[in-house]
Design an enzyme around this catalytic site. Structure first.
Site, short mmCIF file in Angstrom:
data_model
loop_
_atom_site.label_atom_id
_atom_site.label_comp_id
_atom_site.label_asym_id
_atom_site.label_seq_id
_atom_site.Cartn_x
_atom_site.Cartn_y
_atom_site.Cartn_z
N GLY A 34 0.84 -1.20 0.00
CA GLY A 34 0.00 0.00 0.00
C GLY A 34 0.87 1.24 0.00
O GLY A 34 2.10 1.17 0.11
N LEU A 35 0.24 2.38 -0.12
CA LEU A 35 0.96 3.66 -0.14
C LEU A 35 1.68 3.93 1.18
O LEU A 35 1.31 3.37 2.22
CB LEU A 35 -0.03 4.80 -0.41
CG LEU A 35 -0.69 4.85 -1.79
CD1 LEU A 35 -1.83 5.87 -1.78
CD2 LEU A 35 0.34 5.20 -2.87
N SER A 36 2.67 4.78 1.12
CA SER A 36 3.32 5.25 2.33
C SER A 36 2.26 5.95 3.20
O SER A 36 1.48 6.76 2.71
CB SER A 36 4.43 6.24 1.98
OG SER A 36 5.03 6.76 3.15
N GLY A 37 2.22 5.60 4.47
CA GLY A 37 1.23 6.21 5.36
C GLY A 37 -0.10 5.50 5.40
O GLY A 37 -1.01 5.92 6.13
N GLY A 39 -0.64 2.55 6.59
CA GLY A 39 -0.75 1.78 7.83
C GLY A 39 -0.20 0.36 7.75
O GLY A 39 -0.53 -0.48 8.59
N LYS A 40 0.63 0.10 6.76
CA LYS A 40 1.17 -1.25 6.56
C LYS A 40 1.95 -1.74 7.78
O LYS A 40 1.69 -2.83 8.29
CB LYS A 40 2.09 -1.28 5.34
CG LYS A 40 1.43 -0.93 4.02
CD LYS A 40 2.41 -0.98 2.87
CE LYS A 40 3.58 -0.01 3.02
NZ LYS A 40 3.14 1.41 3.10
N SER A 41 2.91 -0.97 8.22
CA SER A 41 3.75 -1.39 9.34
C SER A 41 2.95 -1.52 10.63
O SER A 41 3.14 -2.47 11.40
CB SER A 41 4.90 -0.40 9.54
OG SER A 41 5.79 -0.42 8.45
N SER A 108 6.03 -1.79 -2.17
CA SER A 108 6.06 -2.70 -3.33
C SER A 108 5.02 -2.26 -4.37
O SER A 108 4.03 -2.95 -4.57
CB SER A 108 5.84 -4.15 -2.90
OG SER A 108 4.71 -4.31 -2.07
#
Length: 199
Positions: A34-37, A39-41, A108
């Site tokens: 997903g995009l930066s920000g 909430g992936k991490s 990615s």
């Protein structure tokens, strides 16, 4: 070519299936994209914490953390980005072979790179999780201040601003972090793992 001809795969005495039996669960990679920000991490670590709490063998590979060590020699141009994802795929494969449920939190952005990683795994071992969130929301969150830098031209080829993000076409799971709470998101992912008899 000569170097490759002199390298022979060594078969381990302990199999992946054997590790599954020992652990009491199967292994897989949860590929958060997903995009930066988006909430992936945050989501990957929340899932990992719950798996740990329940006694499962798991680990998180985080994009920024990996670039501090294994991939610190890579930049952010297209070629290096592809190599970044390829290396992570190989590391994730090792974790899956060791019997772990490994979560990877990487933008990615390109379909072809994610498909390449998927091809490294057996059926049902690669679970693509699309962490969906509108660009405007991600940019408003901007936890690392990267969007501000990208808008000022300080970061070239920034995903979502000056470089494209190719959303998954048929992800195994989609999580809308703009509307779904973290707890509900974690439970949705764990429910999927149970349906697939990984847990």
């Amino acid at each position: 070519m000569e170097r490759q001809n002199n390298i022979i795969w060594h078969h381990a005495s302990v199999t992946k299936k054997g590790r599954h039996c020992l652990n009491g669960h199967k292994s897989c990679v949860l590929w958060f994209t997903g995009l930066s920000g988006s909430g992936k991490s945050t989501l990957a670590n929340a899932v990992d914490h719950e798996l740990y709490r329940q006694g499962y063998h798991s680990y998180v590979l985080d994009g920024d953390n990996i670039r501090h060590g294994l991939n610190r020699d890579l930049g952010f141009g297209e070629k290096d980005r592809k190599e970044n994802i390829r290396r992570i795929g190989e590391v994730a494969k090792l974790f899956v072979d060791s019997g772990h449920i490994v979560s990877t939190a990487f933008i990615s952005p390109f379909l072809a790179d994610r498909d390449l990683v998927r091809s490294m795994f057996e059926e049902d071992e690669f679970i693509e999780i699309f962490v969906s969130c509108p660009l405007a929301i991600c940019e408003n969150r901007d936890p690392k201040g990267l969007y501000r830098k990208a808008r000022k031209g300080q970061i070239p080829d920034f995903t979502g601003i000056t470089s494209p993000y190719e959303a998954p076409i048929k992800p195994e799971i989609t999580i809308d972090t703009n509307s779904m709470a973290i707890e509900a998101s974690v439970q949705k992912i764990l429910a999927y793992l149970k349906v697939k008899k990984i847990l």
